[in-house]
Enzyme design. Structure first.
Site, PDB file in Angstrom:
ATOM      1  N   ASN A   1       9.723  -6.615   5.550  1.00  0.00           N
ATOM      2  CA  ASN A   1      11.324  -6.292   6.019  1.00  0.00           C
ATOM      3  C   ASN A   1      12.227  -6.100   5.152  1.00  0.00           C
ATOM      4  O   ASN A   1      12.813  -7.025   4.511  1.00  0.00           O
ATOM      5  CB  ASN A   1      11.686  -7.340   7.233  1.00  0.00           C
ATOM      6  CG  ASN A   1      13.053  -6.999   7.737  1.00  0.00           C
ATOM      7  OD1 ASN A   1      13.660  -6.045   7.630  1.00  0.00           O
ATOM      8  ND2 ASN A   1      13.588  -7.912   8.772  1.00  0.00           N
TER       9      ASN A   1
ATOM     10  N   PRO B   1      17.502  -8.467   1.684  1.00  0.00           N
ATOM     11  CA  PRO B   1      18.717  -9.110   1.438  1.00  0.00           C
ATOM     12  C   PRO B   1      19.263  -9.539   2.765  1.00  0.00           C
ATOM     13  O   PRO B   1      19.254  -8.961   3.877  1.00  0.00           O
ATOM     14  CB  PRO B   1      19.741  -7.897   1.155  1.00  0.00           C
ATOM     15  CG  PRO B   1      19.146  -6.727   1.267  1.00  0.00           C
ATOM     16  CD  PRO B   1      17.658  -7.003   1.070  1.00  0.00           C
ATOM     17  N   ASN B   2      20.078 -10.669   2.722  1.00  0.00           N
ATOM     18  CA  ASN B   2      20.707 -11.402   3.902  1.00  0.00           C
ATOM     19  C   ASN B   2      19.796 -11.981   5.039  1.00  0.00           C
ATOM     20  O   ASN B   2      20.141 -12.584   5.832  1.00  0.00           O
ATOM     21  CB  ASN B   2      21.836 -10.505   4.563  1.00  0.00           C
ATOM     22  CG  ASN B   2      22.649  -9.986   3.721  1.00  0.00           C
ATOM     23  OD1 ASN B   2      23.482 -10.893   3.165  1.00  0.00           O
ATOM     24  ND2 ASN B   2      22.856  -8.711   3.488  1.00  0.00           N
TER      25      ASN B   2
ATOM     26  N   ALA C   1      18.621  -4.324   4.610  1.00  0.00           N
ATOM     27  CA  ALA C   1      19.393  -3.086   4.677  1.00  0.00           C
ATOM     28  C   ALA C   1      18.659  -2.026   3.608  1.00  0.00           C
ATOM     29  O   ALA C   1      19.104  -0.887   3.700  1.00  0.00           O
ATOM     30  CB  ALA C   1      20.785  -3.397   4.130  1.00  0.00           C
TER      31      ALA C   1
ATOM     32  N   TYR D   1      19.378 -10.341  15.825  1.00  0.00           N
ATOM     33  CA  TYR D   1      18.445 -11.039  14.906  1.00  0.00           C
ATOM     34  C   TYR D   1      17.899 -12.561  15.493  1.00  0.00           C
ATOM     35  O   TYR D   1      16.921 -13.053  14.848  1.00  0.00           O
ATOM     36  CB  TYR D   1      18.957 -11.476  13.515  1.00  0.00           C
ATOM     37  CG  TYR D   1      19.620 -10.043  12.951  1.00  0.00           C
ATOM     38  CD1 TYR D   1      18.860  -9.142  12.625  1.00  0.00           C
ATOM     39  CD2 TYR D   1      20.957 -10.114  12.651  1.00  0.00           C
ATOM     40  CE1 TYR D   1      19.219  -7.822  12.046  1.00  0.00           C
ATOM     41  CE2 TYR D   1      21.596  -8.755  12.083  1.00  0.00           C
ATOM     42  CZ  TYR D   1      20.604  -7.826  11.822  1.00  0.00           C
ATOM     43  OH  TYR D   1      21.139  -6.450  11.377  1.00  0.00           O
TER      44      TYR D   1
ATOM     45  N   ARG E   1      23.298 -15.231  11.346  1.00  0.00           N
ATOM     46  CA  ARG E   1      23.698 -13.621  11.556  1.00  0.00           C
ATOM     47  C   ARG E   1      23.762 -13.519  13.131  1.00  0.00           C
ATOM     48  O   ARG E   1      23.382 -14.267  13.846  1.00  0.00           O
ATOM     49  CB  ARG E   1      22.417 -12.992  10.897  1.00  0.00           C
ATOM     50  CG  ARG E   1      22.442 -12.992   9.261  1.00  0.00           C
ATOM     51  CD  ARG E   1      21.773 -12.082   8.431  1.00  0.00           C
ATOM     52  NE  ARG E   1      21.997 -10.655   8.804  1.00  0.00           N
ATOM     53  CZ  ARG E   1      21.404  -9.543   8.244  1.00  0.00           C
ATOM     54  NH1 ARG E   1      20.292  -9.828   8.071  1.00  0.00           N
ATOM     55  NH2 ARG E   1      21.877  -8.449   8.480  1.00  0.00           N
TER      56      ARG E   1
ATOM     57  N   ARG F   1      20.227   1.413  17.105  1.00  0.00           N
ATOM     58  CA  ARG F   1      21.560   0.864  16.521  1.00  0.00           C
ATOM     59  C   ARG F   1      22.332   1.962  15.791  1.00  0.00           C
ATOM     60  O   ARG F   1      22.363   3.336  16.228  1.00  0.00           O
ATOM     61  CB  ARG F   1      21.009  -0.046  15.756  1.00  0.00           C
ATOM     62  CG  ARG F   1      20.404  -1.250  16.412  1.00  0.00           C
ATOM     63  CD  ARG F   1      20.495  -2.593  15.475  1.00  0.00           C
ATOM     64  NE  ARG F   1      21.611  -2.986  14.833  1.00  0.00           N
ATOM     65  CZ  ARG F   1      21.509  -3.904  13.943  1.00  0.00           C
ATOM     66  NH1 ARG F   1      20.369  -4.523  13.307  1.00  0.00           N
ATOM     67  NH2 ARG F   1      22.747  -4.470  13.391  1.00  0.00           N
TER      68      ARG F   1
ATOM     69  N   GLU G   1       5.500  -2.536   8.497  1.00  0.00           N
ATOM     70  CA  GLU G   1       7.146  -2.680   8.502  1.00  0.00           C
ATOM     71  C   GLU G   1       7.527  -3.484   9.495  1.00  0.00           C
ATOM     72  O   GLU G   1       7.036  -3.417  10.849  1.00  0.00           O
ATOM     73  CB  GLU G   1       7.689  -1.117   8.616  1.00  0.00           C
ATOM     74  CG  GLU G   1       9.310  -1.347   8.841  1.00  0.00           C
ATOM     75  CD  GLU G   1       9.818   0.152   9.385  1.00  0.00           C
ATOM     76  OE1 GLU G   1       8.928   1.076   9.583  1.00  0.00           O
ATOM     77  OE2 GLU G   1      11.097   0.362   9.250  1.00  0.00           O
TER      78      GLU G   1
ATOM     79  N   HIS H   1      11.158  -5.495  11.505  1.00  0.00           N
ATOM     80  CA  HIS H   1      12.730  -5.594  11.517  1.00  0.00           C
ATOM     81  C   HIS H   1      12.771  -6.425  13.121  1.00  0.00           C
ATOM     82  O   HIS H   1      12.075  -6.349  14.119  1.00  0.00           O
ATOM     83  CB  HIS H   1      13.282  -4.200  12.069  1.00  0.00           C
ATOM     84  CG  HIS H   1      13.178  -3.307  10.873  1.00  0.00           C
ATOM     85  ND1 HIS H   1      13.717  -3.472   9.650  1.00  0.00           N
ATOM     86  CD2 HIS H   1      12.383  -2.318  10.748  1.00  0.00           C
ATOM     87  CE1 HIS H   1      13.608  -2.498   8.827  1.00  0.00           C
ATOM     88  NE2 HIS H   1      12.515  -1.732   9.414  1.00  0.00           N
TER      89      HIS H   1
HETATM   90  C1  DQA Z   1      16.907  -5.603   9.867  1.00  0.00           C
HETATM   91  C2  DQA Z   1      17.784  -4.169  10.282  1.00  0.00           C
HETATM   92  C3  DQA Z   1      18.444  -3.609   9.102  1.00  0.00           C
HETATM   93  O1  DQA Z   1      19.173  -2.621   9.485  1.00  0.00           O
HETATM   94  C4  DQA Z   1      19.600  -4.881   8.736  1.00  0.00           C
HETATM   95  O2  DQA Z   1      20.213  -4.358   7.508  1.00  0.00           O
HETATM   96  C5  DQA Z   1      18.985  -6.256   8.394  1.00  0.00           C
HETATM   97  C6  DQA Z   1      17.905  -6.710   9.028  1.00  0.00           C
HETATM   98  C7  DQA Z   1      16.291  -6.171  10.978  1.00  0.00           C
HETATM   99  O3  DQA Z   1      15.245  -6.994  10.688  1.00  0.00           O
HETATM  100  O4  DQA Z   1      16.588  -6.136  12.080  1.00  0.00           O
HETATM  101  O5  DQA Z   1      19.510  -6.970   7.570  1.00  0.00           O
HETATM  102  O6  DQA Z   1      16.118  -5.185   8.859  1.00  0.00           O
END
Ligand code: DQA
Length: 141
Positions: free
Chosen positions: A72, A10-11, A75, A23, A18, A105, A96, A98
């Site tokens: 990825n 998501p997002n 959240a 990011y 963002r 964080r 994985e 990110h």
């Molecule tokens: C994320 C880190 C997560 O905590 C966050 O909710 C995201 C992006 C990252 O790629 O840094 O949406 O996965």
């Protein structure tokens, strides 16, 4: 050609809008273009983004025959037992990714439901985290 599934949660469809310090400034399409370049036709790539936990679970269930999964979960990393349980069905390498350094964080981002199922984790290098992931799978396969 072996297939690699790349899942974004998501997002991540909103990258570019963002917070850039966490990011970076690239959109998801721009990041995917960099991954395609780094892949250099080594794997067939299946890109999947969803804002919905159930859709991600179903996509994993329908992709158990792929050669690798890069994920990825955004959240959902910190909340989703359902995505963890789906990944547990998969027998190949899970990588994985990110963009930000989730371990440095907020405390709630240190909760991670998938890390122990993954063969490798790349975080904190913005779009380069994805490039490290595809490089890792290319070396493996
Ligand atoms: C994320 C880190 C997560 O905590 C966050 O909710 C995201 C992006 C990252 O790629 O840094 O949406 O996965």
């Amino acid at each position: 050609m072996a297939k690699v599934l790349i899942i974004n949660g998501p997002n991540l469809n909103m990258l570019g809008q963002r917070p850039k310090d966490h990011y970076g400034s690239l959109t998801l399409s721009e990041i995917n273009a960099l991954i395609i370049k780094e892949n250099a036709n080594h794997f067939e790539l299946d890109f999947f983004q969803s804002n919905s936990e159930g859709e991600i679970v179903t996509k994993i269930q329908n992709s158990l025959d792929v050669a690798g999964i890069i994920i990825n979960p955004a959240a959902y990393t910190h909340t989703s037992i359902a995505i963890r349980d789906a990944l547990e069905l998969y027998r190949g390498p899970i990588v994985e990714v990110h963009l930000s350094d989730v371990d440095k964080r907020d405390d709630f981002r240190k909760i991670n439901f998938i890390r122990d199922l993954c063969t490798a984790s790349f975080s904190g290098k913005k779009q380069d985290s994805y490039l490290d992931a595809i490089k890792y799978l290319k070396k493996l396969k």
